[in-house]
Write a protein that holds these residues in place. Structure first.
Motif, PDB file in Angstrom:
ATOM      1  N   UNK A   1       0.819  -1.214   0.000  1.00  0.00           N
ATOM      2  CA  UNK A   1       0.000   0.000   0.000  1.00  0.00           C
ATOM      3  C   UNK A   1       0.854   1.265   0.000  1.00  0.00           C
ATOM      4  N   UNK A   2       1.927   1.272   0.763  1.00  0.00           N
ATOM      5  CA  UNK A   2       2.733   2.491   0.887  1.00  0.00           C
ATOM      6  C   UNK A   2       3.788   2.653  -0.199  1.00  0.00           C
ATOM      7  N   UNK A   3       4.351   1.529  -0.655  1.00  0.00           N
ATOM      8  CA  UNK A   3       5.481   1.607  -1.578  1.00  0.00           C
ATOM      9  C   UNK A   3       5.093   1.206  -3.004  1.00  0.00           C
ATOM     10  N   UNK A   4       4.527   0.027  -3.160  1.00  0.00           N
ATOM     11  CA  UNK A   4       4.162  -0.421  -4.505  1.00  0.00           C
ATOM     12  C   UNK A   4       3.190   0.542  -5.161  1.00  0.00           C
TER      13      UNK A   4
ATOM     14  N   UNK B   1       6.812   1.236   8.634  1.00  0.00           N
ATOM     15  CA  UNK B   1       6.290   2.530   8.176  1.00  0.00           C
ATOM     16  C   UNK B   1       7.445   3.450   7.801  1.00  0.00           C
ATOM     17  N   UNK B   2       8.446   3.535   8.666  1.00  0.00           N
ATOM     18  CA  UNK B   2       9.593   4.391   8.391  1.00  0.00           C
ATOM     19  C   UNK B   2      10.304   3.934   7.123  1.00  0.00           C
ATOM     20  N   UNK B   3      10.520   2.643   6.979  1.00  0.00           N
ATOM     21  CA  UNK B   3      11.174   2.130   5.781  1.00  0.00           C
ATOM     22  C   UNK B   3      10.397   2.457   4.522  1.00  0.00           C
ATOM     23  N   UNK B   4       9.074   2.349   4.596  1.00  0.00           N
ATOM     24  CA  UNK B   4       8.248   2.631   3.417  1.00  0.00           C
ATOM     25  C   UNK B   4       8.312   4.103   3.044  1.00  0.00           C
ATOM     26  N   UNK B   5       8.397   4.972   4.048  1.00  0.00           N
ATOM     27  CA  UNK B   5       8.411   6.406   3.765  1.00  0.00           C
ATOM     28  C   UNK B   5       9.789   6.877   3.282  1.00  0.00           C
ATOM     29  N   UNK B   6      10.847   6.175   3.684  1.00  0.00           N
ATOM     30  CA  UNK B   6      12.156   6.422   3.077  1.00  0.00           C
ATOM     31  C   UNK B   6      12.149   5.968   1.615  1.00  0.00           C
ATOM     32  N   UNK B   7      11.486   4.865   1.348  1.00  0.00           N
ATOM     33  CA  UNK B   7      11.473   4.313  -0.012  1.00  0.00           C
ATOM     34  C   UNK B   7      10.860   5.281  -1.013  1.00  0.00           C
ATOM     35  N   UNK B   8       9.740   5.895  -0.663  1.00  0.00           N
ATOM     36  CA  UNK B   8       9.095   6.793  -1.629  1.00  0.00           C
ATOM     37  C   UNK B   8       9.926   8.053  -1.856  1.00  0.00           C
ATOM     38  N   UNK B   9      10.725   8.422  -0.869  1.00  0.00           N
ATOM     39  CA  UNK B   9      11.653   9.542  -1.071  1.00  0.00           C
ATOM     40  C   UNK B   9      12.672   9.185  -2.152  1.00  0.00           C
ATOM     41  N   UNK B  10      13.166   7.946  -2.126  1.00  0.00           N
ATOM     42  CA  UNK B  10      14.074   7.493  -3.171  1.00  0.00           C
ATOM     43  C   UNK B  10      13.398   7.461  -4.532  1.00  0.00           C
ATOM     44  N   UNK B  11      12.137   7.029  -4.570  1.00  0.00           N
ATOM     45  CA  UNK B  11      11.376   7.062  -5.817  1.00  0.00           C
ATOM     46  C   UNK B  11      11.349   8.480  -6.383  1.00  0.00           C
TER      47      UNK B  11
END
Length: 269
Positions: free
Chosen positions: A132-135, A175-185
């Motif tokens: 939900x958060x990353x994909x 949650x933190x990992x997912x929100x770091x991931x979208x920053x990389x996106x």
């Protein structure tokens, strides 16, 4: 001239006839942002997996549309599972088919969970939250970025991250990992899509006061979080929607690959 006139003029013109697609549109931030964008003249495509949430959103937004305009000319609602590529692509295509353009995508879909230690965090929660958060953010960038590229008018993609995407957050490893991931996106997409005039930025709110936020933390933790807020309060959804409107507009036309803290000053760097 009344003191409200300058604001009314700005709200009517800045996003006039721009088309904005919003995922997670039935949630607190999504709905508040939809309201703000609509009042600034935008036309909206609301995406959510919940029909009930979409119906509620439409009910709240329709009164904001001037009486001389058909609601269908300003808002559409599309039930969409943003973790499924075909759904996201179909919703994007329907948005373009309906309005003839796509100027902004606000990729806002996301979930959190109650604070949990690493040792008690399950694989099942990992799979659900990352989908939900990353994909959904990846699929959203791909589908809306392609539409904007093909239309040839540029655009703005805004992704909801969090202050948990800027610092380690004990109790919320997924949650933190997912929100770091979208920053990389966002950083990567900004570099790749800039040639098409497409800007990509993330917003990083602190906890928006509400049921979900208060259910995440214990009363003691909530008080410690509040004590760490230089502005002395938690965020309101309207604090976030004003930044979304800014990034959707030409006022931010030379900003891409950036992150905007909307955190009351609780992170300093």
């Amino acid at each position: 001239m009344t003191t409200g006139a300058p604001e009314a003029l700005s709200m009517a013109v800045r996003l006039q006839d721009r088309v904005v697609l919003i995922t997670g549109a039935g949630g607190t931030i999504g709905l508040e942002s939809a309201s703000r964008l609509l009042q600034e003249g935008a036309r909206l495509s609301l995406l959510d997996i919940s029909t009930t949430a979409l119906d509620k959103a439409m009910e709240q937004l329709k009164p904001l549309i001037p009486a001389d305009q058909e609601a269908s000319s300003r808002i559409i609602a599309i039930k969409t599972d943003v973790t499924v590529a075909a759904d996201m692509e179909a919703a994007t295509a329907k948005t373009v088919d309906t309005f003839g353009r796509l100027d902004c995508a606000f990729l806002n879909a996301g979930i959190s969970y109650s604070s949990t230690s690493i040792f008690d965090t399950t694989e099942e929660l990992y799979e659900k939250l990352m989908a939900i958060n990353v994909k959904s953010a990846f699929l959203g960038i791909r589908a809306t970025g392609k539409a904007m590229r093909d239309l040839g008018n540029g655009g703005s993609i805004i992704i909801t991250s969090s202050i948990a995407g800027l610092r380690g957050t004990p109790g919320l490893i997924l949650y933190s990992g997912s929100k770091y991931a979208v920053r990389g996106f966002a950083q990567t997409a900004a570099n790749e899509l800039g040639q098409y005039g497409i800007r990509v930025n993330t917003i990083h709110p602190s906890g928006v006061d509400g049921v979900m936020f208060r259910n995440t933390w214990s009363p003691e933790k909530l008080q410690s979080l509040l004590d760490a807020m230089p502005l002395g309060r938690f965020a309101q959804a309207s604090d976030i929607s004003s930044v979304v409107a800014f990034l959707a507009s030409d006022d931010s036309k030379f900003m891409t690959g950036g992150f905007m803290k909307v955190d009351g000053g609780c992170i300093n760097f």
